[in-house]
Design a protein around this motif. Structure first.
Motif, short mmCIF file in Angstrom:
data_model
loop_
_atom_site.label_atom_id
_atom_site.label_comp_id
_atom_site.label_asym_id
_atom_site.label_seq_id
_atom_site.Cartn_x
_atom_site.Cartn_y
_atom_site.Cartn_z
N PRO A 68 43.42 31.84 24.99
CA PRO A 68 42.61 31.98 26.21
C PRO A 68 43.34 32.85 27.23
O PRO A 68 44.43 32.49 27.69
N GLN A 69 42.78 33.99 27.53
CA GLN A 69 43.37 34.90 28.52
C GLN A 69 42.75 34.60 29.89
O GLN A 69 41.58 34.87 30.13
N VAL A 81 38.53 26.17 39.13
CA VAL A 81 37.60 26.88 38.25
C VAL A 81 38.35 28.07 37.68
O VAL A 81 38.90 28.90 38.43
N VAL A 82 38.43 28.13 36.37
CA VAL A 82 39.19 29.17 35.68
C VAL A 82 38.23 30.00 34.84
O VAL A 82 37.43 29.46 34.07
N THR A 83 38.29 31.31 34.99
CA THR A 83 37.50 32.21 34.16
C THR A 83 38.42 33.10 33.37
O THR A 83 39.55 33.41 33.80
N GLY A 84 37.95 33.51 32.21
CA GLY A 84 38.76 34.38 31.36
C GLY A 84 38.04 34.70 30.08
O GLY A 84 36.82 34.61 29.99
N THR A 85 38.81 35.04 29.04
CA THR A 85 38.25 35.46 27.76
C THR A 85 39.07 34.87 26.62
O THR A 85 40.31 34.93 26.65
N TYR A 86 38.38 34.26 25.67
CA TYR A 86 39.03 33.87 24.42
C TYR A 86 39.16 35.12 23.55
O TYR A 86 38.18 35.81 23.29
N ILE A 87 40.36 35.39 23.08
CA ILE A 87 40.60 36.56 22.25
C ILE A 87 41.31 36.12 20.98
O ILE A 87 42.32 35.40 21.03
N GLY A 88 40.79 36.52 19.83
CA GLY A 88 41.43 36.15 18.57
C GLY A 88 40.58 36.54 17.39
O GLY A 88 39.78 37.47 17.46
N LEU A 95 37.19 38.20 11.17
CA LEU A 95 36.44 38.95 12.18
C LEU A 95 36.93 38.59 13.58
O LEU A 95 37.36 37.47 13.83
N PRO A 96 36.86 39.55 14.49
CA PRO A 96 37.38 39.30 15.84
C PRO A 96 36.48 38.37 16.64
O PRO A 96 35.26 38.33 16.46
N LEU A 97 37.09 37.63 17.53
CA LEU A 97 36.38 36.81 18.50
C LEU A 97 36.78 37.26 19.89
O LEU A 97 37.97 37.34 20.22
N ARG A 98 35.79 37.56 20.69
CA ARG A 98 36.02 37.88 22.10
C ARG A 98 34.88 37.24 22.87
O ARG A 98 33.73 37.71 22.80
N ALA A 99 35.17 36.15 23.55
CA ALA A 99 34.12 35.39 24.22
C ALA A 99 34.56 34.99 25.61
O ALA A 99 35.61 34.37 25.79
N ALA A 100 33.77 35.34 26.60
CA ALA A 100 34.07 34.95 27.98
C ALA A 100 33.96 33.43 28.12
O ALA A 100 33.19 32.78 27.41
N ASP A 120 30.27 31.84 25.47
CA ASP A 120 29.22 32.52 24.72
C ASP A 120 29.23 32.01 23.29
O ASP A 120 30.00 32.47 22.45
N SER A 121 28.35 31.05 22.99
CA SER A 121 28.38 30.41 21.67
C SER A 121 28.06 31.39 20.55
O SER A 121 28.57 31.26 19.43
#
Length: 392
Positions: A68-69, A81-88, A95-100, A120-121
């Motif tokens: 989690p970035q 409240v924390v916002t970011g992007t899951y990257i992996g 396959l890549p995962l990039r989900a806010a 983002d499911s």
């Protein structure tokens, strides 16, 4: 700063799989909630630190390699409240995962007592390379055809169906090659609505929780269809019931077979309704008729649906798919940018004053006039030739 240190310790423990640190930062009363519609049943509520750790975080680690970035950290009165992007990547597919994501975190007496996750499911499903199990999606010559494929249960809606529909809707929305969408169904019915056998068997003592999970994904799919920049055609045959009516409401153009019957069905089950019917039906057929359809469970025949404005055309059952495809193909060859603008204007008109709508029309037509399709169409009109639209 203390709260930030606490939250960063939690994220660090999740990255390294450190159960001891998680036990330190999470309060014994901790509860967590993850986004409904995540793959493999990951979405839902977890009523203890152990449940969140074992049934959610550790299971994610089995399916994905990710980090989690954190991009923004905002302290609140309750916590943060924390916002970011899951990257992996997904472990099985690579396959890549990039989900806010957004995390709402509650802190009490120096420990985390609650975490709500929104993400983002569809991106999580896509990373697993999962194929649609309950429907088919194909794109050819600008036309996306989404065909429901549970004919043995008349395309009844279960949780996987709802998740597949959301995934398919987001794929259509992100595919720039798509210029129109056709929604249709295999078998004798477009859809009979909720799969009651599935709901009873899997709802346990809290059917409402299962319905909340199912409708969250299903309604997100319907919202995505409503916001598409391309026109939608729905082919409706046989029984179209319950929340399945939402797929009729999704269509700008609805072609029905002569054997189609539209019924809310909710009151007969002691339920209130989903699929957007309580919003759409009064606007489509009038409030008095909508109340009758809902309260008395009154079915609407194909001919009545045509007379009342619920559908655009009624055809022989054998001709339904061909006729709906013809209309969708014609739209797919039309001025896509203008169609998208028309859809937005029509959608927004329900909540706009006349003066606001006139202003929106002025702004929109001036913008669409600059498109390549508008230029070529005007030139073709002046030359008395037939325009060819490229969707640009």
């Amino acid at each position: 700063m203390f709260r930030r240190d606490l939250v960063e310790r939690m994220y660090g423990a999740l990255r390294t799989g450190d159960a001891d640190v998680l036990a330190e930062v999470l309060d014994p009363t901790f509860t967590g909630r993850s986004t409904d519609g995540l793959p493999r049943g990951l979405g839902g509520t977890f009523a203890s630190p152990a449940s969140m750790r074992d049934e959610f975080w550790w299971r994610i680690g089995q399916l994905y390699r990710l980090t989690p970035q954190v991009e923004e950290f905002l302290e609140t009165e309750e916590g943060a409240v924390v916002t970011g992007t899951y990257i992996g990547t997904a472990r099985s597919s690579g396959l890549p995962l990039r989900a806010a994501f957004t995390h709402r975190i509650v802190v009490v007496d120096g420990r985390i007592t609650h975490l709500d996750q929104v993400t983002d499911s569809a991106a999580w499903h896509a990373a697993l390379g999962e194929e649609l199990a309950t429907m088919r999606l194909a794109v050819e010559d600008g036309l996306a055809t989404l065909c429901l494929a549970r004919p043995d249960v008349r395309n009844a809606i279960d949780l996987r169906f709802a998740e597949d529909l959301l995934l398919a809707a987001r794929r259509v929305a992100s595919d720039r090659a798509v210029r129109a969408l056709l929604i249709c169904g295999d078998g004798p019915a477009l859809t009979v609505g909720g799969d009651l056998d599935y709901i009873v068997e899997n709802g346990g003592d809290d059917v409402g929780a299962l319905l909340r999970t199912m409708t969250t994904s299903y309604h997100a799919a319907l919202t995505t269809f409503a916001q598409l920049d391309v026109p939608v055609v729905t082919a409706a045959q046989g029984a179209v019931a319950g929340g399945g009516l939402g797929l009729v409401f999704a269509g700008d153009i609805v072609v029905a077979s002569e054997d189609a019957r539209f019924v809310s069905a909710f009151a007969a089950l002691g339920l209130s309704g989903d699929g957007g019917g309580t919003w759409h039906l009064p606007r489509r057929i009038g409030p008095a008729r909508a109340a009758e359809v809902y309260l008395e469970n009154r079915p609407i025949s194909a001919r009545e649906a045509l007379d009342w404005g619920l559908v655009n055309e009624v055809v022989l059952t054998a001709d339904l798919r061909r006729r709906a495809t013809e209309r969708a193909q014609r739209l797919a060859q039309g001025p896509t940018r203008a169609f998208g603008a028309i859809r937005r204007l029509l959608r927004d008109s329900w909540s706009s004053s006349l003066s606001d709508q006139l202003a929106a029309e002025t702004d929109t037509i001036s913008r669409i006039a600059a498109t390549a399709d508008a230029h070529s169409a005007v030139s073709a009109f002046l030359a008395k030739t037939r325009p060819t639209f490229e969707g640009a």
